[in-house]
Design a protein around this motif. Structure first.
Motif, PDB file in Angstrom:
ATOM      1  N   SER A 245       0.836  -1.203   0.000  1.00 15.12           N
ATOM      2  CA  SER A 245       0.000   0.000   0.000  1.00 15.12           C
ATOM      3  C   SER A 245       0.863   1.242   0.000  1.00 15.12           C
ATOM      4  CB  SER A 245      -0.926   0.000   1.210  1.00 15.12           C
ATOM      5  OG  SER A 245      -0.157  -0.048   2.399  1.00 15.12           O
ATOM      6  N   SER A 246       0.527   2.218  -0.832  1.00 16.10           N
ATOM      7  CA  SER A 246       1.312   3.439  -0.947  1.00 16.10           C
ATOM      8  C   SER A 246       1.147   4.333   0.276  1.00 16.10           C
ATOM      9  CB  SER A 246       0.905   4.195  -2.233  1.00 16.10           C
ATOM     10  OG  SER A 246      -0.485   4.510  -2.167  1.00 16.10           O
ATOM     11  N   SER A 247      -0.036   4.417   0.850  1.00 20.81           N
ATOM     12  CA  SER A 247      -0.282   5.269   2.020  1.00 20.81           C
ATOM     13  C   SER A 247      -0.739   4.396   3.179  1.00 20.81           C
ATOM     14  CB  SER A 247      -1.332   6.325   1.692  1.00 20.81           C
ATOM     15  OG  SER A 247      -2.544   5.701   1.343  1.00 20.81           O
ATOM     16  N   ALA A 248       0.017   4.446   4.295  1.00 25.81           N
ATOM     17  CA  ALA A 248      -0.298   3.602   5.451  1.00 25.81           C
ATOM     18  C   ALA A 248      -1.572   4.122   6.114  1.00 25.81           C
ATOM     19  CB  ALA A 248       0.852   3.615   6.460  1.00 25.81           C
ATOM     20  N   PRO A 249      -2.500   3.267   6.514  1.00 28.89           N
ATOM     21  CA  PRO A 249      -3.719   3.719   7.172  1.00 28.89           C
ATOM     22  C   PRO A 249      -3.405   4.258   8.567  1.00 28.89           C
ATOM     23  CG  PRO A 249      -3.606   1.337   7.219  1.00 28.89           C
ATOM     24  CD  PRO A 249      -2.455   1.785   6.381  1.00 28.89           C
ATOM     25  N   ARG A 250      -4.345   5.037   9.095  1.00 28.52           N
ATOM     26  CA  ARG A 250      -4.176   5.624  10.439  1.00 28.52           C
ATOM     27  C   ARG A 250      -4.208   4.530  11.487  1.00 28.52           C
ATOM     28  NH1 ARG A 250      -8.107  10.234  13.143  1.00 28.52           N
ATOM     29  NH2 ARG A 250      -6.886  10.460  15.094  1.00 28.52           N
ATOM     30  N   GLN A 251      -3.239   4.589  12.392  1.00 27.08           N
ATOM     31  CA  GLN A 251      -3.125   3.567  13.428  1.00 27.08           C
ATOM     32  C   GLN A 251      -4.186   3.806  14.508  1.00 27.08           C
ATOM     33  OE1 GLN A 251      -0.821   1.045  13.239  1.00 27.08           O
ATOM     34  NE2 GLN A 251      -1.837   0.083  15.015  1.00 27.08           N
ATOM     35  N   THR A 252      -5.048   2.839  14.693  1.00 26.33           N
ATOM     36  CA  THR A 252      -6.111   2.937  15.694  1.00 26.33           C
ATOM     37  C   THR A 252      -6.047   1.844  16.738  1.00 26.33           C
ATOM     38  OG1 THR A 252      -7.609   1.667  14.271  1.00 26.33           O
ATOM     39  CG2 THR A 252      -7.674   4.086  14.078  1.00 26.33           C
ATOM     40  N   ILE A 253      -5.229   0.844  16.509  1.00 29.91           N
ATOM     41  CA  ILE A 253      -5.126  -0.272  17.442  1.00 29.91           C
ATOM     42  C   ILE A 253      -3.701  -0.297  17.980  1.00 29.91           C
ATOM     43  CG2 ILE A 253      -5.345  -2.760  17.757  1.00 29.91           C
ATOM     44  CD1 ILE A 253      -7.308  -2.804  15.454  1.00 29.91           C
ATOM     45  N   TYR A 254      -3.609  -0.367  19.312  1.00 32.48           N
ATOM     46  CA  TYR A 254      -2.307  -0.381  19.968  1.00 32.48           C
ATOM     47  C   TYR A 254      -2.232  -1.571  20.908  1.00 32.48           C
ATOM     48  CZ  TYR A 254      -1.657   4.402  18.303  1.00 32.48           C
ATOM     49  OH  TYR A 254      -1.537   5.508  17.509  1.00 32.48           O
ATOM     50  N   GLU A 255      -1.033  -1.906  21.194  1.00 35.14           N
ATOM     51  CA  GLU A 255      -0.759  -2.996  22.124  1.00 35.14           C
ATOM     52  C   GLU A 255      -0.219  -2.397  23.423  1.00 35.14           C
ATOM     53  OE1 GLU A 255       1.959  -7.073  22.465  1.00 35.14           O
ATOM     54  OE2 GLU A 255       2.044  -5.799  20.679  1.00 35.14           O
ATOM     55  N   LEU A 256      -0.743  -2.906  24.502  1.00 33.52           N
ATOM     56  CA  LEU A 256      -0.310  -2.427  25.824  1.00 33.52           C
ATOM     57  C   LEU A 256       0.928  -3.204  26.233  1.00 33.52           C
ATOM     58  CD1 LEU A 256      -0.791  -0.660  28.327  1.00 33.52           C
ATOM     59  CD2 LEU A 256      -2.201  -2.517  29.249  1.00 33.52           C
ATOM     60  N   CYS A 257       1.996  -2.469  26.473  1.00 32.66           N
ATOM     61  CA  CYS A 257       3.274  -3.092  26.813  1.00 32.66           C
ATOM     62  C   CYS A 257       3.709  -2.626  28.201  1.00 32.66           C
ATOM     63  CB  CYS A 257       4.350  -2.719  25.783  1.00 32.66           C
ATOM     64  SG  CYS A 257       3.937  -3.184  24.080  1.00 32.66           S
ATOM     65  N   ILE A 258       4.569  -3.405  28.800  1.00 35.17           N
ATOM     66  CA  ILE A 258       5.085  -3.086  30.122  1.00 35.17           C
ATOM     67  C   ILE A 258       6.597  -3.255  30.119  1.00 35.17           C
ATOM     68  CG2 ILE A 258       4.630  -5.453  30.899  1.00 35.17           C
ATOM     69  CD1 ILE A 258       4.185  -4.278  33.713  1.00 35.17           C
ATOM     70  N   CYS A 259       7.275  -2.292  30.657  1.00 36.57           N
ATOM     71  CA  CYS A 259       8.730  -2.317  30.714  1.00 36.57           C
ATOM     72  C   CYS A 259       9.197  -3.180  31.878  1.00 36.57           C
ATOM     73  CB  CYS A 259       9.268  -0.891  30.862  1.00 36.57           C
ATOM     74  SG  CYS A 259       8.886   0.192  29.477  1.00 36.57           S
ATOM     75  N   PRO A 260      10.458  -3.539  31.916  1.00 40.66           N
ATOM     76  CA  PRO A 260      10.971  -4.318  33.046  1.00 40.66           C
ATOM     77  C   PRO A 260      10.841  -3.595  34.391  1.00 40.66           C
ATOM     78  CG  PRO A 260      12.468  -4.493  31.192  1.00 40.66           C
ATOM     79  CD  PRO A 260      11.452  -3.453  30.824  1.00 40.66           C
ATOM     80  N   ASN A 261      10.836  -2.267  34.353  1.00 38.53           N
ATOM     81  CA  ASN A 261      10.690  -1.515  35.610  1.00 38.53           C
ATOM     82  C   ASN A 261       9.228  -1.316  36.014  1.00 38.53           C
ATOM     83  OD1 ASN A 261       9.940   0.263  33.636  1.00 38.53           O
ATOM     84  ND2 ASN A 261      11.428   1.851  34.163  1.00 38.53           N
ATOM     85  N   GLY A 262       8.280  -1.852  35.188  1.00 37.92           N
ATOM     86  CA  GLY A 262       6.873  -1.768  35.526  1.00 37.92           C
ATOM     87  C   GLY A 262       6.124  -0.645  34.850  1.00 37.92           C
ATOM     88  N   LYS A 263       6.780   0.150  34.032  1.00 38.97           N
ATOM     89  CA  LYS A 263       6.115   1.252  33.370  1.00 38.97           C
ATOM     90  C   LYS A 263       5.329   0.746  32.168  1.00 38.97           C
ATOM     91  CE  LYS A 263       6.878   5.921  31.635  1.00 38.97           C
ATOM     92  NZ  LYS A 263       7.868   6.990  31.398  1.00 38.97           N
ATOM     93  N   LEU A 264       4.132   1.290  31.936  1.00 41.04           N
ATOM     94  CA  LEU A 264       3.271   0.911  30.836  1.00 41.04           C
ATOM     95  C   LEU A 264       3.424   1.903  29.688  1.00 41.04           C
ATOM     96  CD1 LEU A 264      -0.015   0.005  32.786  1.00 41.04           C
ATOM     97  CD2 LEU A 264       1.770  -1.555  32.009  1.00 41.04           C
ATOM     98  N   TYR A 265       3.291   1.392  28.475  1.00 40.13           N
ATOM     99  CA  TYR A 265       3.281   2.260  27.301  1.00 40.13           C
ATOM    100  C   TYR A 265       2.527   1.535  26.196  1.00 40.13           C
ATOM    101  CZ  TYR A 265       6.937  -0.624  25.132  1.00 40.13           C
ATOM    102  OH  TYR A 265       7.634  -1.673  24.594  1.00 40.13           O
ATOM    103  N   LEU A 266       2.214   2.294  25.157  1.00 45.23           N
ATOM    104  CA  LEU A 266       1.486   1.755  24.023  1.00 45.23           C
ATOM    105  C   LEU A 266       2.426   1.555  22.833  1.00 45.23           C
ATOM    106  CD1 LEU A 266      -1.773   3.929  24.143  1.00 45.23           C
ATOM    107  CD2 LEU A 266      -1.422   1.634  25.075  1.00 45.23           C
ATOM    108  N   SER A 267       2.161   0.488  22.138  1.00 48.42           N
ATOM    109  CA  SER A 267       2.934   0.198  20.929  1.00 48.42           C
ATOM    110  C   SER A 267       1.949  -0.147  19.822  1.00 48.42           C
ATOM    111  CB  SER A 267       3.895  -0.964  21.175  1.00 48.42           C
ATOM    112  OG  SER A 267       4.621  -1.252  19.997  1.00 48.42           O
ATOM    113  N   PRO A 268       2.144   0.394  18.614  1.00 44.82           N
ATOM    114  CA  PRO A 268       1.205   0.083  17.523  1.00 44.82           C
ATOM    115  C   PRO A 268       1.108  -1.429  17.296  1.00 44.82           C
ATOM    116  CG  PRO A 268       2.628   1.891  16.910  1.00 44.82           C
ATOM    117  CD  PRO A 268       3.179   1.352  18.178  1.00 44.82           C
TER     118      PRO A 268
END
Length: 285
Positions: A245-268
């Motif tokens: 695909s020439s143009s990537a669609p808008r990212q609407t779904i993310y994965e919830l991730c957790i760092c080794p120190n316990g911090k949460l963040y989102l990843s596409p």
């Protein structure tokens, strides 16, 4: 002898003449009115008696005037209560049969002081104790204690109560303006909002810690707002750039991730997991 005999004869004649005169006076009819001799007090004794009577009358009038004046000043009537007034204070003392002071009530310009073993305030109906104070404790027996001051009530030490409740249609606020607020209970602390929201707001960190159990979140929807979004690795970016695909669609779904120190963040979200321990979120946190 002759001289003494003559004297006896003369005395006898004088006695006989007195007897004859007395007999004649009694036998003569009395035509004159009888004379009356009044009996009483005359002279300075009479004047002194009048003076003492007048003095007694003046004293009675002064006493009556003073009594009327005292009743008027004290506002003492049948329908009104008894009023005691003083320029400084009014003190009422109670003594026992030995004359020892057992209680004292002093009403002054600055304060009302009561000195006794126990002070009680009772209701007019039923005699219920509304307030009592002694050396050991102070008891408030009213159904409700209401403090209307803007600063509330200040207690120097602990306050024990099984229930704290706000008035109907009013909020209950527990606040410590300059220090921390601690709620402790050996068998648990329960916070329940039956018909509203429960909010916990702080300026810095909010810690939820359980030393031996678990933290259980049970709801239809759990939202974590303002989570940072992690970046892709080089391999993930190259695979995404080689997509047809020439143009990537808008990212609407993310994965919830957790760092080794316990911090949460989102990843596409991708075909596989995009969580990386080497993400910039984990490295810079």
């Amino acid at each position: 002898m002759d001289r003494s005999a003559n004297l006896d004869t003369e005395e006898l004649k004088m006695t006989r003449e007195q007897y004859i005169l007395a007999t004649q006076q009694n036998s003569l009819p009395r035509t004159e009115h009888p004379q009356f001799y009044p009996v009483g007090i005359y002279g300075w004794r009479k004047r002194c008696l009048y003076f003492f009577v007048l003095l007694l009358l003046v004293t009675m009038i002064v006493n009556l005037a003073m009594t009327v004046w005292i009743l008027k000043v004290m506002n003492f009537t049948v329908d009104s209560p008894l009023v005691l007034q003083s320029d400084r204070n009014v003190t009422v003392n109670a003594r026992n049969h030995m004359g020892q002071l057992t209680g004292q009530l002093t009403v002054g310009a600055d304060a009302v002081e009561a000195q006794c073993k126990r002070f009680e305030v009772r209701a007019s109906e039923g005699g219920k104790v509304l307030f009592s104070a002694d050396e050991d404790e102070i008891v408030i027996g009213a159904d409700r204690l209401k403090v209307t001051g803007t600063e509330g009530a200040v207690f120097g030490h602990s306050v024990e109560t099984p229930h704290i409740r706000a008035e109907p249609s009013q909020d209950l606020k527990l606040e410590s303006p300059t220090r921390s607020l601690v709620m402790e209970a050996p068998r648990g602390v329960q916070v329940n909002a039956a018909a509203g929201d429960l909010k916990a707001t702080c300026r810095k960190e909010l810690h939820l810690q359980s030393t031996e159990g678990e933290i259980f979140l049970n709801a239809d929807t759990i939202r974590l707002g303002n989570l940072p979004v992690g970046s892709f690795s080089a391999a993930a970016s190259s695979s995404s750039s080689s997509s047809p695909s020439s143009s990537a669609p808008r990212q609407t779904i993310y994965e919830l991730c957790i760092c080794p120190n316990g911090k949460l963040y989102l990843s596409p979200a991708g075909a596989g997991s995009t969580c990386q321990s080497s993400s910039n979120i984990c490295l810079w946190s």
